[in-house]
Design an enzyme around this catalytic site. Structure first.
Site, PDB file in Angstrom:
ATOM      1  N   LYS A   1       2.648 -14.287   5.680  1.00  0.00           N
ATOM      2  CA  LYS A   1       3.139 -15.191   4.408  1.00  0.00           C
ATOM      3  C   LYS A   1       4.549 -15.392   4.352  1.00  0.00           C
ATOM      4  O   LYS A   1       5.188 -15.330   3.413  1.00  0.00           O
ATOM      5  CB  LYS A   1       2.332 -14.547   3.098  1.00  0.00           C
ATOM      6  CG  LYS A   1       2.220 -15.320   1.927  1.00  0.00           C
ATOM      7  CD  LYS A   1       1.349 -16.539   2.164  1.00  0.00           C
ATOM      8  CE  LYS A   1       1.262 -17.378   1.057  1.00  0.00           C
ATOM      9  NZ  LYS A   1       0.865 -18.660   1.061  1.00  0.00           N
TER      10      LYS A   1
ATOM     11  N   TYR B   1       0.876  -1.225   0.113  1.00  0.00           N
ATOM     12  CA  TYR B   1      -0.065   0.180  -0.060  1.00  0.00           C
ATOM     13  C   TYR B   1       0.703   1.312   0.013  1.00  0.00           C
ATOM     14  O   TYR B   1       0.293   2.239  -0.091  1.00  0.00           O
ATOM     15  CB  TYR B   1      -0.966   0.013   1.080  1.00  0.00           C
ATOM     16  CG  TYR B   1      -2.097  -0.959   0.872  1.00  0.00           C
ATOM     17  CD1 TYR B   1      -1.950  -2.480   1.181  1.00  0.00           C
ATOM     18  CD2 TYR B   1      -3.288  -0.431   0.751  1.00  0.00           C
ATOM     19  CE1 TYR B   1      -2.916  -3.163   0.962  1.00  0.00           C
ATOM     20  CE2 TYR B   1      -4.489  -1.250   0.452  1.00  0.00           C
ATOM     21  CZ  TYR B   1      -4.124  -2.622   0.496  1.00  0.00           C
ATOM     22  OH  TYR B   1      -5.195  -3.660   0.481  1.00  0.00           O
TER      23      TYR B   1
ATOM     24  N   ASP C   1      -6.501  -6.597   4.634  1.00  0.00           N
ATOM     25  CA  ASP C   1      -7.668  -6.353   3.701  1.00  0.00           C
ATOM     26  C   ASP C   1      -8.292  -7.599   3.275  1.00  0.00           C
ATOM     27  O   ASP C   1      -9.562  -7.461   3.476  1.00  0.00           O
ATOM     28  CB  ASP C   1      -6.878  -5.751   2.377  1.00  0.00           C
ATOM     29  CG  ASP C   1      -7.897  -4.834   1.524  1.00  0.00           C
ATOM     30  OD1 ASP C   1      -9.160  -4.659   2.141  1.00  0.00           O
ATOM     31  OD2 ASP C   1      -7.454  -4.624   0.752  1.00  0.00           O
TER      32      ASP C   1
ATOM     33  N   ASP D   1      -2.853 -18.189   3.931  1.00  0.00           N
ATOM     34  CA  ASP D   1      -3.721 -18.992   3.262  1.00  0.00           C
ATOM     35  C   ASP D   1      -4.646 -19.878   4.238  1.00  0.00           C
ATOM     36  O   ASP D   1      -5.669 -20.191   3.985  1.00  0.00           O
ATOM     37  CB  ASP D   1      -3.143 -19.648   2.034  1.00  0.00           C
ATOM     38  CG  ASP D   1      -1.691 -20.309   2.334  1.00  0.00           C
ATOM     39  OD1 ASP D   1      -1.190 -19.825   3.275  1.00  0.00           O
ATOM     40  OD2 ASP D   1      -1.211 -21.223   1.511  1.00  0.00           O
TER      41      ASP D   1
END
Ligand code: NAI
Length: 416
Positions: free
Chosen positions: A221, A151, A308, A284
């Protein structure tokens, strides 16, 4: 005599006068429908709890389409100056100007005020339709880092001088040769720092302590992005050590040295003594887990992009964006903007049918932040009562208009 006063930050604590000046941005599209209704609900609840002793002194601030029509700017400096000075504001949704140099007014507001924590509580209210079997098991608060990650907006388009120059630098200086289509790739940069990560994780732990939550989970992640997302995970565990916690790292260490039984016993003893259990989950897998075992999670700390996705996925599980509240907060300076999380909904704007609950629940967060806890609780009880009794707007399968729905809430508040 009532005196309108500024909210201030003194010695790291928010000092809230009885008649605080709070800026509001009505918002575009459905903002016009929902904001006045939400404001009536807020005022009714404050009046019910405090009588004349306390009152919000609303101060209108311009932003978005309304600001552009009035003064030719989407985000006038007076609006920024007011929030800067008075610390707190609440807003409806704002349209994103097309083809402008900045991406969105919301993102600009967050960046200008360094509102580093995006806080999104997600809980289920009985009476609301959900696509999952046991939505009541969802009760989480997401702390999404709000200033870093992709971002930051550092991106270079395909086949431009910028992306070619960056590519040359990567190849020559950093020996990077793994870009599959180097001549045509667009390139982006993902900054993640210990400072940015730690202040966000700190906020998540402070919240967990204040709200008596028993579990904090870091979502990342780091298996793929070792230094950015993996860095976040490691810095987050460093912060965990500053709090009364028992972490998965400690658990694994005991398990390796002394076996599973011992690790399990020590975990149980730690939790019994009131410690917070801290673990981390790969993003995930987390998206699976919130559907399969949502009851396992309470407070989530995560990076910007993961946050998000997670926020919207969880909002969908409890009834959609029409009821998901949010806040963007800098806990150090005290600046905070509370906001409806949905957009301007042009398809239903001006029809008096939008659901004002997202904005009303953002108001609940604002009252909690101000320390006006009883007001927050009263509004939440009114909403629960309303949903439970089938008083719903069209998006939730009901028949009530925006104004009728808020009338139900106000009637409940008055007679509570
Ligand atoms: P949207 O959230 O405005 O609409 C998506 C769908 O949800 C539409 O079907 C809409 O009718 C429905 N919906 C949204 N809010 C609702 C409510 N309160 N009650 C009932 N139904 C509701 O998203 P969209 O269409 O992608 O964006 C429209 C505009 O809003 C764009 O300019 C976008 O940039 C802006 N936007 C602003 C946000 C903000 O200010 N926080 C957040 C998201 C989008």
């Amino acid at each position: 005599m009532k005196i309108i006063m500024k909210i201030e930050m003194k010695n790291g604590k928010l000092v809230v006068p009885d008649y605080p000046a709070i800026g509001y941005i009505r918002g575009d599209g459905v903002g016009e429908d929902i904001f006045p209704q939400a404001q009536k609900v807020f005022d009714a609840a404050v009046l019910k709890i405090y009588g004349q002793k306390k009152k919000i002194e609303w101060q209108k601030l311009l932003a978005g389409g309304e600001a552009f029509e009035t003064c030719g700017e989407y985000l006038p400096k007076e609006t920024l100056a007011h929030i800067n000075e008075n610390l707190i504001a609440i807003k409806g949704p704002l349209m994103t100007p097309v083809g402008e140099s900045f991406r969105s007014i919301n993102v600009t507001l967050r960046q200008k005020m360094d509102l580093y924590a995006c806080v999104r509580p997600v809980e289920y209210f009985k009476g609301i339709k959900s696509p999952v079997k046991a939505p009541e098991k969802v009760d989480m608060t997401i702390f999404r880092e709000n200033t870093e990650d992709i971002y930051a907006g550092i991106e270079f388009a395909s086949e431009t001088n910028e992306s070619h120059n960056l590519l040359k630098f990567l190849e020559k200086e950093l020996n990077v040769h793994s870009i599959r289509f180097p001549k045509t790739s667009a390139l982006g940069i993902k900054p993640v720092s210990p400072e940015g990560s730690k202040r966000l994780v700190n906020a998540a732990f402070e919240y967990a302590l204040k709200m008596n939550k028993k579990r904090v989970t870091f979502v990342h992640k780091g298996n793929i992005m070792k230094f950015t997302e993996g860095g976040f995970r490691n810095w987050a565990y460093e912060v965990a050590r500053e709090y009364p916690t028992f972490t998965k790292l400690e658990y694994d260490e005991i398990k390796n040295e002394r076996g599973s039984l011992q690790a399990e016993n020590e975990k149980k003893a730690a939790l019994k003594s009131g410690k917070i259990y801290v673990d981390d989950v790969i993003a995930d897998n987390f998206l699976q887990q919130i559907i399969l075992n949502p009851e396992n999670f309470e407070v989530i700390a995560t990076l910007n992009l993961n946050g998000d996705y997670i926020s919207d996925a969880l909002a969908a599980q409890v009834g959609g964006i029409g009821i998901a509240p949010g806040a963007n907060i800098n806990y150090k300076s005290g600046h905070a903007i509370f906001e409806a999380t949905h957009g301007t909904a042009p398809d239903i704007a001006g029809k008096n049918i939008a659901n004002p609950s997202s904005l009303i629940l953002s108001g609940v967060m604002m009252f909690e932040y101000l320390g006006w806890q009883e007001v927050a609780e009263l509004i939440k009880i009114a909403l629960s009562f309303s949903f439970r009794n089938g008083n719903l707007t069209a998006d939730l399968g009901g028949k009530l208009s925006t104004s009728k729905f808020s009338d139900v809430l106000i009637d409940f508040i008055k007679t509570y």
